[in-house]
Design a protein around this motif. Structure first.
Motif, PDB file in Angstrom:
ATOM      1  N   ALA A 377      20.708   2.717   2.742  1.00  0.00           N
ATOM      2  CA  ALA A 377      19.879   4.288   2.633  1.00  0.00           C
ATOM      3  C   ALA A 377      17.711   4.629   2.718  1.00  0.00           C
ATOM      4  O   ALA A 377      16.907   5.308   3.916  1.00  0.00           O
ATOM      5  N   GLU A 378      17.083   3.204   2.199  1.00  0.00           N
ATOM      6  CA  GLU A 378      16.226   3.089   1.776  1.00  0.00           C
ATOM      7  C   GLU A 378      15.182   3.050   3.107  1.00  0.00           C
ATOM      8  O   GLU A 378      14.478   2.835   2.924  1.00  0.00           O
ATOM      9  N   SER A 379      15.784   2.220   4.487  1.00  0.00           N
ATOM     10  CA  SER A 379      15.117   1.536   4.753  1.00  0.00           C
ATOM     11  C   SER A 379      15.210   2.454   6.331  1.00  0.00           C
ATOM     12  O   SER A 379      14.302   1.909   7.191  1.00  0.00           O
ATOM     13  N   VAL A 380      15.879   3.804   6.007  1.00  0.00           N
ATOM     14  CA  VAL A 380      16.097   4.580   7.469  1.00  0.00           C
ATOM     15  C   VAL A 380      14.877   5.326   7.441  1.00  0.00           C
ATOM     16  O   VAL A 380      14.436   6.124   6.427  1.00  0.00           O
ATOM     17  N   CYS A 381      14.497   5.733   8.060  1.00  0.00           N
ATOM     18  CA  CYS A 381      13.303   7.030   8.692  1.00  0.00           C
ATOM     19  C   CYS A 381      13.595   7.901   8.072  1.00  0.00           C
ATOM     20  O   CYS A 381      14.876   8.460   8.453  1.00  0.00           O
ATOM     21  N   LYS A 382      13.308   9.015   7.230  1.00  0.00           N
ATOM     22  CA  LYS A 382      13.602   9.820   6.116  1.00  0.00           C
ATOM     23  C   LYS A 382      14.745  11.239   7.871  1.00  0.00           C
ATOM     24  O   LYS A 382      15.099  11.927   7.142  1.00  0.00           O
ATOM     25  N   ARG A 383      13.937  11.089   8.807  1.00  0.00           N
ATOM     26  CA  ARG A 383      13.557  12.314   9.534  1.00  0.00           C
ATOM     27  C   ARG A 383      15.025  11.954  10.318  1.00  0.00           C
ATOM     28  O   ARG A 383      15.883  13.313  10.346  1.00  0.00           O
ATOM     29  N   PHE A 384      16.203  11.254  10.384  1.00  0.00           N
ATOM     30  CA  PHE A 384      17.378  10.759  10.467  1.00  0.00           C
ATOM     31  C   PHE A 384      18.348  11.407   9.134  1.00  0.00           C
ATOM     32  O   PHE A 384      19.387  11.773   9.834  1.00  0.00           O
ATOM     33  N   TYR A 385      18.046  11.183   7.685  1.00  0.00           N
ATOM     34  CA  TYR A 385      18.983  11.580   6.968  1.00  0.00           C
ATOM     35  C   TYR A 385      18.193  13.015   6.340  1.00  0.00           C
ATOM     36  O   TYR A 385      19.168  13.143   5.458  1.00  0.00           O
ATOM     37  N   ASP A 386      18.037  13.322   7.318  1.00  0.00           N
ATOM     38  CA  ASP A 386      17.171  15.277   6.501  1.00  0.00           C
ATOM     39  C   ASP A 386      17.927  15.930   7.042  1.00  0.00           C
ATOM     40  O   ASP A 386      19.320  15.680   7.971  1.00  0.00           O
ATOM     41  N   ARG A 387      18.309  17.249   6.438  1.00  0.00           N
ATOM     42  CA  ARG A 387      19.217  18.125   6.556  1.00  0.00           C
ATOM     43  C   ARG A 387      18.756  18.377   8.108  1.00  0.00           C
ATOM     44  O   ARG A 387      18.124  18.775   8.227  1.00  0.00           O
ATOM     45  N   PRO A 388      20.411  18.274   9.037  1.00  0.00           N
ATOM     46  CA  PRO A 388      19.544  18.689  10.169  1.00  0.00           C
ATOM     47  C   PRO A 388      19.621  20.494  10.625  1.00  0.00           C
ATOM     48  O   PRO A 388      20.577  21.212   9.458  1.00  0.00           O
ATOM     49  N   ALA A 389      18.706  20.957  11.388  1.00  0.00           N
ATOM     50  CA  ALA A 389      17.903  22.126  11.490  1.00  0.00           C
ATOM     51  C   ALA A 389      19.270  22.973  12.018  1.00  0.00           C
ATOM     52  O   ALA A 389      20.197  22.976  12.552  1.00  0.00           O
ATOM     53  N   ASP A 390      19.218  24.206  12.061  1.00  0.00           N
ATOM     54  CA  ASP A 390      19.858  25.134  12.334  1.00  0.00           C
ATOM     55  C   ASP A 390      19.747  25.397  14.031  1.00  0.00           C
ATOM     56  O   ASP A 390      18.816  25.111  14.236  1.00  0.00           O
ATOM     57  N   GLY A 391      21.022  25.021  14.702  1.00  0.00           N
ATOM     58  CA  GLY A 391      20.323  25.621  16.187  1.00  0.00           C
ATOM     59  C   GLY A 391      20.822  24.355  16.662  1.00  0.00           C
ATOM     60  O   GLY A 391      20.782  23.936  17.573  1.00  0.00           O
ATOM     61  N   THR A 392      20.810  22.792  15.954  1.00  0.00           N
ATOM     62  CA  THR A 392      20.525  21.862  16.680  1.00  0.00           C
ATOM     63  C   THR A 392      22.006  21.122  15.850  1.00  0.00           C
ATOM     64  O   THR A 392      23.040  21.252  14.931  1.00  0.00           O
ATOM     65  N   ARG A 393      22.772  19.791  16.247  1.00  0.00           N
ATOM     66  CA  ARG A 393      23.671  18.902  16.737  1.00  0.00           C
ATOM     67  C   ARG A 393      23.663  17.757  15.250  1.00  0.00           C
ATOM     68  O   ARG A 393      24.166  17.741  14.205  1.00  0.00           O
ATOM     69  N   GLY A 394      22.647  17.452  14.870  1.00  0.00           N
ATOM     70  CA  GLY A 394      21.592  16.118  14.498  1.00  0.00           C
ATOM     71  C   GLY A 394      20.251  16.004  14.771  1.00  0.00           C
ATOM     72  O   GLY A 394      19.701  16.630  15.428  1.00  0.00           O
ATOM     73  N   ASN A 395      19.734  14.926  13.417  1.00  0.00           N
ATOM     74  CA  ASN A 395      18.722  14.724  13.647  1.00  0.00           C
ATOM     75  C   ASN A 395      18.547  13.312  14.759  1.00  0.00           C
ATOM     76  O   ASN A 395      17.242  12.218  15.215  1.00  0.00           O
ATOM     77  N   GLY A 396      20.043  12.375  15.611  1.00  0.00           N
ATOM     78  CA  GLY A 396      19.713  11.727  16.377  1.00  0.00           C
ATOM     79  C   GLY A 396      19.960  10.901  15.584  1.00  0.00           C
ATOM     80  O   GLY A 396      19.838  10.073  14.532  1.00  0.00           O
ATOM     81  N   PRO A 397      21.264   9.320  16.279  1.00  0.00           N
ATOM     82  CA  PRO A 397      21.041   9.041  15.553  1.00  0.00           C
ATOM     83  C   PRO A 397      20.536   7.222  15.039  1.00  0.00           C
ATOM     84  O   PRO A 397      19.560   7.055  15.500  1.00  0.00           O
TER      85      PRO A 397
END
Length: 428
Positions: A377-397
């Motif tokens: 988890a520490e090596s992953v860019c924060k935007r991928f693991y942030d809480r997904p915004a409303d109206g989106t499915r996710g932040n991408g793989p």
């Protein structure tokens, strides 16, 4: 892109994507078509023959700027048809992947006799598929050989995501209806038990009331000693029989009540267990199907993804993914995941902070003896693991930096019946 008019049956009303720009003197200013001949009005607008005749019928006024003209004012433009037919255009199957560039005069022949990028619609999934790839597409479970189609216009990506959300919502509603039907069936069973319990209680109270009535009737009887003794013996016998019936009835009531309580406790335990499993599980196994087709797509397109169905892990909704990617002449498997919007997002700690790993499983179900693919988890860019915004499915793989060669999987016996068995784990 322009549409031709007045050239031939094969070319008329077919959109043409020209490689080089077309002189405006060939394009009708009103309808945007390229006719075989054009006329220039005094106001400098260029019209095709049908638009020109239409303006004359409306009083000899240009439809674009309302300037008047007569037939003598209009000047017909003589253009070289031979030069125009030598202009280069893209194949009509350009959107399906054909990169051929041919002359206007040869486009129809190329399209009918040479082009192999004709597409059709899959009868199973309604995706656009090249006709030559239909068999491969269906055999892969409708996962491969899908034509990507033209680029989406601005704003269409959000619409696509919205459509996906609607599809997921529809699936959730179907599952909710099924759960309600199951709950209704359980409620019916419990109501039947309660009804049975009430009937047993009613029978017990009826027996008790009969005993009380006969006891009061017996107390008012008068007679001689023999009759009293006879009645006393009779009442004792009746009382003994009725008391036995009452004890048996009460015993049945207590047993029914105990069974009812056990069923309720079992149901509550099952509900709690299901809820716990749906939000707190830490591992998930699945099969990556159509292994050979995925490998073929990766060799052809550079990569091929095979996602698993999403699930809840410690409350987070996660979609595990594997990616076959070419490295030179070899194909290697990378491991990834996507954090999706879930039901419990408001109660969770963000960003997602768990380490995850992927084990390759032999057909018997045993994990590989080697090291699994991991994502720290520490090596992953924060935007991928942030809480997904409303109206989106996710932040991408996001994907692991480490990978495994497909040759090692094949020689190690991990591939069987054209599928790969995998185990996804979320560490505490």
């Amino acid at each position: 892109t322009y549409t031709l008019l007045g050239y031939s049956r094969d070319l008329d009303w077919r959109p043409m994507q020209f490689v080089d720009s077309v002189p405006l003197v060939r394009v009708c200013s009103l309808c945007g078509l390229i006719p075989e001949a054009t006329v220039q009005l005094p106001c400098a607008h260029i019209l095709c023959r049908p638009c020109y005749e239409g303006c004359l019928q409306q009083g000899g006024v240009c439809a674009l700027d309302e300037q008047g003209f007569t037939r003598d004012d209009a000047e017909w433009i003589s253009l070289s048809l031979e030069n125009f037919m030598r202009r280069k255009v893209h194949c009509w199957n350009d959107v399906n992947g054909c990169d051929a560039v041919v002359e206007v005069s040869k486009i129809a022949d190329h399209f009918s006799n040479e082009c192999v990028f004709h597409a059709t619609t899959c009868s199973k999934c309604s995706s656009t598929v090249l006709h030559r790839d239909v068999v491969e597409h269906v055999k892969s479970g409708c996962l491969t050989a899908v034509v990507p189609g033209p680029p989406l216009p601005p704003g269409a990506e959000s619409l696509t995501e919205r459509i996906k959300e609607i599809a997921e919502t529809r699936k959730a509603l179907i599952e909710a209806v099924a759960a309600l039907e199951e709950a209704k069936a359980q409620k019916t069973s419990l109501e039947a038990s309660l009804k049975e319990l009430k009937e047993l209680l009613a029978q017990s109270f009826a027996v008790l009331a009969t005993m009380e009535r006969r006891s009061s009737e017996g107390g008012s009887e008068a007679g001689d000693t023999i009759r009293k003794r006879h009645n006393s013996k009779q009442r004792d016998a009746n009382g003994s029989s009725e008391a036995k019936q009452l004890r048996e009835g009460i015993g049945e009531v207590l047993r029914a009540w105990k069974d009812y309580q056990i069923r309720c406790m079992t149901q509550r335990a099952n509900d709690a267990n299901e809820k716990s499993q749906s939000t707190s599980k830490s591992r998930h196994e699945w099969f990556a199907m159509s292994y050979a087709s995925l490998k073929e797509v990766a060799l052809r397109d550079g990569k091929a993804d095979a996602p698993s169905s999403p699930g809840y892990f410690f409350g987070y909704r996660i979609e595990p993914i594997i990616r076959f990617k070419t490295h030179g002449k070899n194909v290697r498997m990378h491991f990834g995941l996507q954090v999706l919007r879930g039901e419990h997002d408001e109660q969770l700690l963000w960003p997602f902070h768990h380490n995850v790993r992927l084990w390759m499983m032999v057909p018997s179900g045993q994990a590989s003896g080697g090291c699994p693919l991991e994502i720290n988890a520490e090596s992953v860019c924060k935007r991928f693991y942030d809480r997904p915004a409303d109206g989106t499915r996710g932040n991408g793989p996001c994907f692991s930096s480490s990978s495994v060669d497909l040759k090692a999987l094949e020689s190690g016996g991990f591939v069987e019946n054209d599928r790969l068995r995998l185990r996804f784990e979320v560490l505490p």
